[in-house]
Design an enzyme around this catalytic site. Sequence first.
Site, PDB file in Angstrom:
ATOM      1  N   THR A  17       0.799  -1.225   0.000  1.00 29.56           N
ATOM      2  CA  THR A  17       0.000   0.000   0.000  1.00 29.56           C
ATOM      3  C   THR A  17       0.831   1.274   0.000  1.00 29.56           C
ATOM      4  O   THR A  17       0.524   2.237  -0.705  1.00 29.56           O
ATOM      5  CB  THR A  17      -0.947   0.015   1.219  1.00 29.56           C
ATOM      6  OG1 THR A  17      -1.658  -1.217   1.281  1.00 29.56           O
ATOM      7  CG2 THR A  17      -1.936   1.164   1.116  1.00 29.56           C
ATOM      8  N   VAL A  20       7.830   1.181   1.705  1.00 31.24           N
ATOM      9  CA  VAL A  20       8.739   0.282   0.997  1.00 31.24           C
ATOM     10  C   VAL A  20       7.979  -0.627   0.031  1.00 31.24           C
ATOM     11  O   VAL A  20       8.456  -0.900  -1.074  1.00 31.24           O
ATOM     12  CB  VAL A  20       9.570  -0.543   2.001  1.00 31.24           C
ATOM     13  CG1 VAL A  20      10.405  -1.595   1.282  1.00 31.24           C
ATOM     14  CG2 VAL A  20      10.471   0.375   2.821  1.00 31.24           C
ATOM     15  N   ARG A  40      -4.490  -4.554   2.900  1.00 34.67           N
ATOM     16  CA  ARG A  40      -5.827  -4.419   3.480  1.00 34.67           C
ATOM     17  C   ARG A  40      -6.643  -3.285   2.867  1.00 34.67           C
ATOM     18  O   ARG A  40      -7.859  -3.364   2.788  1.00 34.67           O
ATOM     19  CB  ARG A  40      -5.720  -4.183   4.994  1.00 34.67           C
ATOM     20  CG  ARG A  40      -5.284  -5.404   5.789  1.00 34.67           C
ATOM     21  CD  ARG A  40      -5.288  -5.102   7.280  1.00 34.67           C
ATOM     22  NE  ARG A  40      -4.422  -3.967   7.603  1.00 34.67           N
ATOM     23  CZ  ARG A  40      -4.729  -3.016   8.480  1.00 34.67           C
ATOM     24  NH1 ARG A  40      -5.884  -3.027   9.105  1.00 34.67           N
ATOM     25  NH2 ARG A  40      -3.878  -2.036   8.722  1.00 34.67           N
ATOM     26  N   ARG A  41      -5.972  -2.219   2.444  1.00 32.79           N
ATOM     27  CA  ARG A  41      -6.708  -1.017   2.004  1.00 32.79           C
ATOM     28  C   ARG A  41      -6.888  -1.054   0.485  1.00 32.79           C
ATOM     29  O   ARG A  41      -6.073  -0.562  -0.283  1.00 32.79           O
ATOM     30  CB  ARG A  41      -5.959   0.232   2.463  1.00 32.79           C
ATOM     31  CG  ARG A  41      -6.083   0.449   3.968  1.00 32.79           C
ATOM     32  CD  ARG A  41      -5.242   1.594   4.444  1.00 32.79           C
ATOM     33  NE  ARG A  41      -3.832   1.232   4.546  1.00 32.79           N
ATOM     34  CZ  ARG A  41      -2.874   2.080   4.915  1.00 32.79           C
ATOM     35  NH1 ARG A  41      -3.170   3.342   5.197  1.00 32.79           N
ATOM     36  NH2 ARG A  41      -1.618   1.679   4.993  1.00 32.79           N
ATOM     37  N   ASP A  66      -6.038  -9.471   4.663  1.00 33.32           N
ATOM     38  CA  ASP A  66      -5.589  -9.101   5.998  1.00 33.32           C
ATOM     39  C   ASP A  66      -4.619 -10.184   6.453  1.00 33.32           C
ATOM     40  O   ASP A  66      -5.013 -11.311   6.753  1.00 33.32           O
ATOM     41  CB  ASP A  66      -6.786  -9.014   6.947  1.00 33.32           C
ATOM     42  CG  ASP A  66      -6.401  -8.582   8.346  1.00 33.32           C
ATOM     43  OD1 ASP A  66      -5.188  -8.561   8.650  1.00 33.32           O
ATOM     44  OD2 ASP A  66      -7.309  -8.278   9.151  1.00 33.32           O
ATOM     45  N   TYR A 156       7.607  -8.367  18.057  1.00 31.68           N
ATOM     46  CA  TYR A 156       7.915  -7.839  16.727  1.00 31.68           C
ATOM     47  C   TYR A 156       9.376  -8.078  16.382  1.00 31.68           C
ATOM     48  O   TYR A 156       9.707  -8.536  15.279  1.00 31.68           O
ATOM     49  CB  TYR A 156       7.600  -6.338  16.682  1.00 31.68           C
ATOM     50  CG  TYR A 156       7.982  -5.674  15.376  1.00 31.68           C
ATOM     51  CD1 TYR A 156       7.210  -5.857  14.233  1.00 31.68           C
ATOM     52  CD2 TYR A 156       9.122  -4.870  15.293  1.00 31.68           C
ATOM     53  CE1 TYR A 156       7.559  -5.243  13.037  1.00 31.68           C
ATOM     54  CE2 TYR A 156       9.478  -4.259  14.107  1.00 31.68           C
ATOM     55  CZ  TYR A 156       8.692  -4.452  12.974  1.00 31.68           C
ATOM     56  OH  TYR A 156       9.052  -3.852  11.784  1.00 31.68           O
TER      57      TYR A 156
END
Length: 264
Positions: A17, A20, A40-41, A66, A156
């Site tokens: 989206t 990077v 997702r968008r 997603d 993460y």
Amino acid sequence: MNLKEKYGEWGIILGATEGVGKAFAEKIAKEGMNVVLVGRREEKLKDLGKSIEEQYGVQTKVIRADFAQDDCTDKIFEETKDLDMGFMSYVACFHTFGKLQDTPWEKHQQMINVNVVTFLKCFYHYLQIFTKQDRGAIINISSLTGWSSSPWNAQYGAGKSYILKLTEAVACECENTNVDVEVITLGTTITPSLLSNLPGGPAGEAVMKAAMAPEAVADEAFENLGKNLSVIAGEHNRKNLDNWRQNHTEDEYIRYMGSFYSDK
């Protein structure tokens, strides 16, 4: 020989989206590849696809997914099964700040899915295709948080370490074949997320001074494709990491990384 001629007709960017992912999509399009844009968008991806088609004269395909959902790869693999796939990059990531025990389990599960499970499914799937046809390329994205523990951002960092070490090993396995695999490790990179969370004053100025543009990351990644298995993006990041390795203990590095997030 451009990327299309070397690897195939289509490339897929998982997490395309903005930032990077967007830079990677534009990079392979410039090299003649059609692009599958996944994220997702959906509306933003459609806008990006339209821009890429107009600017580079290639085809694009948008897939809404997603990466935190267990079954998200089913749709991705189904919609790309009849395409001549030649490139994959997993750019998607997800993190939350806080102590491990204070983070809701649902967030942990989402991070596991995005940073480990969905990543591995995609890596495994497209690597099988590329190996069978004896051509293709993969560039996966890690982070400096994966080089050391990342307190207050622990899962993460562990996920980025997983991506780093798994991709490095597979890249070595693919040497002396026509499948090129690389992992590029990023430091601070100018993305909408960074800009929205940028601190004010001298601290923010220091962050921006060290940050790389997504386009510079893409250039460096593709310059090293087929030449190096593992790349740290940016001379500034390479020098800093070398300094820490040579002059500091692991404990110092861990505490240093934690200093960025302890107040989150």
